[in-house]
Design a protein around this motif. Structure first.
Motif, PDB file in Angstrom:
ATOM      1  N   CYS A  31      47.964  55.863  35.754  1.00 29.40           N
ATOM      2  CA  CYS A  31      46.588  55.892  35.252  1.00 29.40           C
ATOM      3  C   CYS A  31      46.538  56.794  34.015  1.00 29.40           C
ATOM      4  N   PRO A  32      46.161  56.261  32.859  1.00 28.73           N
ATOM      5  CA  PRO A  32      45.813  54.866  32.621  1.00 28.73           C
ATOM      6  C   PRO A  32      47.032  53.957  32.779  1.00 28.73           C
ATOM      7  N   PHE A  33      46.783  52.667  33.043  1.00 27.36           N
ATOM      8  CA  PHE A  33      47.907  51.786  33.333  1.00 27.36           C
ATOM      9  C   PHE A  33      48.782  51.611  32.105  1.00 27.36           C
ATOM     10  N   PHE A  34      48.177  51.466  30.926  1.00 29.96           N
ATOM     11  CA  PHE A  34      48.939  51.398  29.677  1.00 29.96           C
ATOM     12  C   PHE A  34      48.765  52.702  28.901  1.00 29.96           C
ATOM     13  N   PRO A  35      49.793  53.139  28.185  1.00 31.38           N
ATOM     14  CA  PRO A  35      49.690  54.403  27.436  1.00 31.38           C
ATOM     15  C   PRO A  35      48.518  54.374  26.457  1.00 31.38           C
ATOM     16  N   HIS A  36      47.852  55.503  26.354  1.00 29.09           N
ATOM     17  CA  HIS A  36      46.784  55.738  25.377  1.00 29.09           C
ATOM     18  C   HIS A  36      45.486  54.993  25.683  1.00 29.09           C
ATOM     19  N   ASP A  37      45.436  54.184  26.750  1.00 24.96           N
ATOM     20  CA  ASP A  37      44.174  53.566  27.154  1.00 24.96           C
ATOM     21  C   ASP A  37      43.302  54.607  27.853  1.00 24.96           C
ATOM     22  N   ALA A  38      42.017  54.322  27.960  1.00 22.19           N
ATOM     23  CA  ALA A  38      41.131  55.208  28.715  1.00 22.19           C
ATOM     24  C   ALA A  38      41.457  55.090  30.209  1.00 22.19           C
ATOM     25  N   PRO A  39      41.447  56.206  30.943  1.00 30.49           N
ATOM     26  CA  PRO A  39      41.741  56.129  32.383  1.00 30.49           C
ATOM     27  C   PRO A  39      40.724  55.261  33.114  1.00 30.49           C
ATOM     28  N   GLN A  40      41.218  54.350  33.930  1.00 27.13           N
ATOM     29  CA  GLN A  40      40.378  53.510  34.778  1.00 27.13           C
ATOM     30  C   GLN A  40      40.976  53.569  36.179  1.00 27.13           C
ATOM     31  N   TRP A  41      40.416  54.462  37.001  1.00 23.05           N
ATOM     32  CA  TRP A  41      41.022  54.715  38.294  1.00 23.05           C
ATOM     33  C   TRP A  41      41.010  53.493  39.182  1.00 23.05           C
ATOM     34  N   GLU A  42      39.914  52.751  39.164  1.00 22.01           N
ATOM     35  CA  GLU A  42      39.849  51.568  40.022  1.00 22.01           C
ATOM     36  C   GLU A  42      40.891  50.538  39.618  1.00 22.01           C
ATOM     37  N   ALA A  43      41.044  50.312  38.307  1.00 25.55           N
ATOM     38  CA  ALA A  43      42.032  49.335  37.846  1.00 25.55           C
ATOM     39  C   ALA A  43      43.444  49.773  38.227  1.00 25.55           C
ATOM     40  N   SER A  44      43.743  51.058  38.065  1.00 25.24           N
ATOM     41  CA  SER A  44      45.080  51.540  38.413  1.00 25.24           C
ATOM     42  C   SER A  44      45.316  51.473  39.912  1.00 25.24           C
ATOM     43  N   LEU A  45      44.287  51.767  40.698  1.00 20.25           N
ATOM     44  CA  LEU A  45      44.451  51.686  42.145  1.00 20.25           C
ATOM     45  C   LEU A  45      44.674  50.244  42.588  1.00 20.25           C
ATOM     46  N   ARG A  46      44.005  49.303  41.926  1.00 24.11           N
ATOM     47  CA  ARG A  46      44.261  47.897  42.244  1.00 24.11           C
ATOM     48  C   ARG A  46      45.715  47.518  41.944  1.00 24.11           C
ATOM     49  N   MET A  47      46.252  48.067  40.864  1.00 22.08           N
ATOM     50  CA  MET A  47      47.651  47.783  40.537  1.00 22.08           C
ATOM     51  C   MET A  47      48.587  48.403  41.570  1.00 22.08           C
ATOM     52  N   ALA A  71      60.371  43.669  57.331  1.00 24.12           N
ATOM     53  CA  ALA A  71      59.847  44.409  58.476  1.00 24.12           C
ATOM     54  C   ALA A  71      59.943  45.909  58.300  1.00 24.12           C
ATOM     55  N   ALA A  72      60.913  46.384  57.522  1.00 27.69           N
ATOM     56  CA  ALA A  72      61.106  47.826  57.382  1.00 27.69           C
ATOM     57  C   ALA A  72      60.212  48.434  56.312  1.00 27.69           C
ATOM     58  N   GLY A  73      59.508  47.600  55.534  1.00 25.63           N
ATOM     59  CA  GLY A  73      58.692  48.121  54.454  1.00 25.63           C
ATOM     60  C   GLY A  73      59.528  48.488  53.240  1.00 25.63           C
ATOM     61  N   GLY A  74      59.041  49.425  52.451  1.00 26.92           N
ATOM     62  CA  GLY A  74      59.738  49.822  51.232  1.00 26.92           C
ATOM     63  C   GLY A  74      58.721  50.283  50.207  1.00 26.92           C
ATOM     64  N   TRP A  75      59.163  50.364  48.942  1.00 24.42           N
ATOM     65  CA  TRP A  75      58.223  50.730  47.891  1.00 24.42           C
ATOM     66  C   TRP A  75      58.457  49.850  46.678  1.00 24.42           C
ATOM     67  N   ALA A  76      57.411  49.672  45.892  1.00 22.58           N
ATOM     68  CA  ALA A  76      57.486  48.898  44.654  1.00 22.58           C
ATOM     69  C   ALA A  76      56.558  49.546  43.639  1.00 22.58           C
ATOM     70  N   GLY A  77      56.879  49.386  42.363  1.00 30.81           N
ATOM     71  CA  GLY A  77      56.079  49.990  41.306  1.00 30.81           C
ATOM     72  C   GLY A  77      55.807  49.034  40.172  1.00 30.81           C
ATOM     73  N   LEU A  78      54.616  49.137  39.596  1.00 27.44           N
ATOM     74  CA  LEU A  78      54.221  48.419  38.388  1.00 27.44           C
ATOM     75  C   LEU A  78      53.826  49.472  37.363  1.00 27.44           C
ATOM     76  N   TRP A  79      54.542  49.530  36.247  1.00 23.62           N
ATOM     77  CA  TRP A  79      54.318  50.601  35.275  1.00 23.62           C
ATOM     78  C   TRP A  79      54.099  49.996  33.892  1.00 23.62           C
ATOM     79  N   GLY A  80      52.899  50.229  33.323  1.00 26.07           N
ATOM     80  CA  GLY A  80      52.567  49.682  32.019  1.00 26.07           C
ATOM     81  C   GLY A  80      53.359  50.333  30.898  1.00 26.07           C
ATOM     82  N   LEU A  81      53.868  49.517  29.975  1.00 27.81           N
ATOM     83  CA  LEU A  81      54.671  49.982  28.846  1.00 27.81           C
ATOM     84  C   LEU A  81      53.866  49.892  27.551  1.00 27.81           C
ATOM     85  N   PRO A  82      54.290  50.582  26.482  1.00 27.83           N
ATOM     86  CA  PRO A  82      53.517  50.564  25.235  1.00 27.83           C
ATOM     87  C   PRO A  82      53.267  49.172  24.675  1.00 27.83           C
ATOM     88  N   ALA A  83      54.187  48.233  24.895  1.00 27.00           N
ATOM     89  CA  ALA A  83      54.009  46.885  24.348  1.00 27.00           C
ATOM     90  C   ALA A  83      52.806  46.172  24.938  1.00 27.00           C
TER      91      ALA A  83
END
Length: 610
Positions: free
Chosen positions: A527-543, A554-566
């Motif tokens: 948050c913000p999802f993309f660099p230099h954008d205004a923080p939008q907590w709801e949008a980032s939480l949805r991501m 069945a064991a679960g795990g973790w995954a990440g979505l990270w916005g890049l400058p492009a």
């Protein structure tokens, strides 16, 4: 707690009924029951995007039985409607309808899904289809379920009131529903309260103000001592102001309307404010003429457009066209009518074309100095919009009360704040340093149906201990958490996800009451999802929720979505719907514990393969 989303209320009553029915009729030991319940709770309340994500996760599972599939599709439909994705909601209903015929579907779940589909079709202009489904729902329950009969009869009455402009039929069905309540000795319920309210409104529209006031006063009496019904009380006060105007008591009318308007404005009840402003415009027109009525009509349009309340926008434009015509302003009257025609064309409500044609002709005729009388249809449309709104309040109040209890339990269990409090803390922080962003970790812990409350409380404590002192840890509900780390970067956020995953897995293994199938899933987003954008907590939480929902196995795990400058300037919602496409364009990085590639279910939302 105040609500600022009154425009999302019209379908909530039916949804609440169906959610309760599902929870009560799942077989013992159903492994999907808790997940569907969480999905419905999110969709019904203030987290439709979370509900949509949870529904997508369920629907992506292979071999999902018909019953859980129907529950997940119903949750998806509710969330899509509340997010304004009406075309998608209609497509989901097309997937629901054949499933209703499956012999494995529990009768109560079939009834609930039928009611939900009808409740979505009605405001989207599919009144005939909605009526057919309400009729079917009524046949499904027969005499065995008085609560089901009341809900179906109420829905049929709403079709006649909202779409067919048939107040006599609407009154008949509302009275039939009240007769069921009397016959089965079910007095004092929220359903009865709302039926009296809707009956009162119907009688007002039918030109019977004295009978209308009696019904509204009965609703007001039943609301006494109930919490979360202030909007209902002030709506009734507003409508009683209109009744006083119709009965010739202008002084009482003005006092009631001005009092209601002041409260609605302070409470940010935009829809209520729009309705009351239209009532005040009618009063000013009656007492002082169109010039004094115009400011109230303009205010009604402004607040209706702010909240995107289509019935009130339609009513305000129709009223403005009338006022401008009476003032001899043919150009503005024609412009109002044209805007109304465009709105009507987009929303396509039943029976609107003839009224709009007549209104356009009337605006054109004002060029010849025609001064027609006020349009009663403006008040009727406003009343009908509020009638649909108030049908929902009873069920919504129940869910808000449940949410408050869950949030209080969350604060008392594990010592963690609720999500809203945590976000408020972070919003007070200064912007992150250059090259840094805040990280959000959405954590879902499936502890099994028999785990009880002690397990999540113990896990909350372990989660808090595993975080740094400056991290903010919040509890969304019993087994769902959010960790927010200020001023960090992608690698550190991913490392934190792995650390917390290991901690929680070990904690589960050490707890004897944990289910053998217990799993931890974590999603990461900045948050913000993309660099230099205004923080939008709801949008980032949805991501972060999207990443969490993508975790398979069945064991679960973790995954990440990270916005890049492009990707700067791209709507995060576009990324959420198709992360793989965003990754291919270089907009985001996808991280995870065990990257893998699997074809997506064509009927499910795009999935992160991490």
């Amino acid at each position: 707690m105040r609500s600022n989303r009154a425009g999302r209320l019209p379908l909530a009553a039916a949804f609440v009924f169906c959610a309760a029915a599902h929870a009560q009729n799942v077989p013992a030991g159903d492994p999907y029951a808790a997940r569907i319940d969480r999905c419905m709770q999110a969709a019904l309340q203030d987290e439709p995007r979370t509900g949509l994500s949870l529904a997508g996760s369920l629907l992506a599972e292979r071999g999902l039985p018909d019953g859980p599939r129907l529950g997940a599709l119903t949750c998806e439909q509710i969330a899509q409607y509340k997010l304004g994705r009406h075309a998608q909601a209609l497509e989901t209903i097309e997937r629901i309808l054949p499933l209703l015929e499956a012999p494995s579907i529990h009768a109560d779940d079939r009834f609930s899904a039928t009611m939900n589909a009808a409740g979505t079709l009605l405001p989207l202009g599919r009144a005939d289809d909605a009526l057919a489904l309400y009729d079917r729902a009524l046949a499904l329950v027969g005499d065995d379920s008085p609560h089901g009969q009341v809900a179906a009869l109420h829905g049929i009455g709403m079709v006649h009131a909202l779409a067919r402009d048939d107040q006599a039929q609407a009154e008949a069905y509302f009275r039939r529903a009240l007769a069921v309540i009397d016959r089965h000795r079910m007095p004092g319920s929220m359903a009865e309260l709302m039926l009296h309210y809707n009956l009162g409104y119907t009688l007002l529209l039918a030109g019977r103000p004295a009978d209308a006031e009696a019904a509204l006063l009965r609703a007001l009496e039943m609301a006494e001592g109930r919490t979360a019904l202030d909007r209902l009380r002030y709506a009734i006060l507003s409508h009683r102001g209109e009744i006083a105007r119709l009965q010739g008591d202008s002084e009482t009318a003005r006092a009631r309307l001005e009092r209601a308007l002041a409260w609605q404005h302070a409470d940010q009840d935009l829809q209520g404010e729009a309705v009351t402003s239209i009532w005040l415009s009618g009063l000013a027109l009656q007492q002082d003429g169109p010039e004094q009525a115009l400011p109230h009509a303009l205010r009604a349009l402004a607040v209706a457009e702010q909240g995107n309340f289509v019935p009130e926008i339609r009513s305000s434009l129709r009223l403005l066209a009338d006022l401008h015509a009476q003032m001899g302003d043919a150009a503005r009257a024609a412009d109002d009518a044209q805007r109304l025609r465009e709105l009507q064309r987009r929303s396509a409500p039943t029976g609107g074309a003839d009224r709009l044609t007549a209104l356009q002709a009337r605006a054109d005729a004002s060029a010849q100095r025609s001064v027609p009388s006020p349009r009663s249809t403006a008040l009727r449309d406003t009343a009908l919009g509020a009638l649909a709104l108030l049908l929902a309040i009873g069920g919504l109040a129940l869910h808000r009360a449940r949410r408050r209890r869950r949030e209080a339990a969350a604060r008392n269990g594990g010592g963690l704040p609720g999500l809203r409090e945590a976000i408020a803390r972070l919003e007070a922080l200064p912007p992150p340093d250059d090259g840094m962003r805040h990280a959000l970790l959405s954590i879902e812990i499936d502890t099994g149906a028999a785990a009880g409350d002690a397990l999540p409380d113990g896990l909350a404590q372990r989660l808090r201990e595993a975080c740094d002192g400056h991290d903010v840890v919040a509890r969304r509900r019993g087994d769902a958490f959010v960790v927010m780390r200020p001023d960090t970067h992608r690698e550190a956020a991913c490392a934190l996800a792995g650390h917390l995953l290991g901690t929680l897995r070990r904690a589960l293994a050490e707890m004897p009451r944990a289910d053998a199938e217990a799993a931890v899933r974590i999603g990461v987003a900045p948050c913000p999802f993309f660099p230099h954008d205004a923080p939008q907590w709801e949008a980032s939480l949805r991501m972060a929720d999207r990443a969490c929902a993508s975790v398979q196995g069945a064991a679960g795990g973790w995954a990440g979505l990270w916005g890049l400058p492009a990707g700067a300037g791209t709507d995060p919602e576009r990324v959420r719907l198709d992360p793989q496409a965003a990754q291919a364009r270089g907009w985001i990085a996808i991280d995870g514990e065990r990257p893998r590639s699997r074809p997506s279910d064509p009927g499910a939302p795009a999935r992160v393969d991490a």
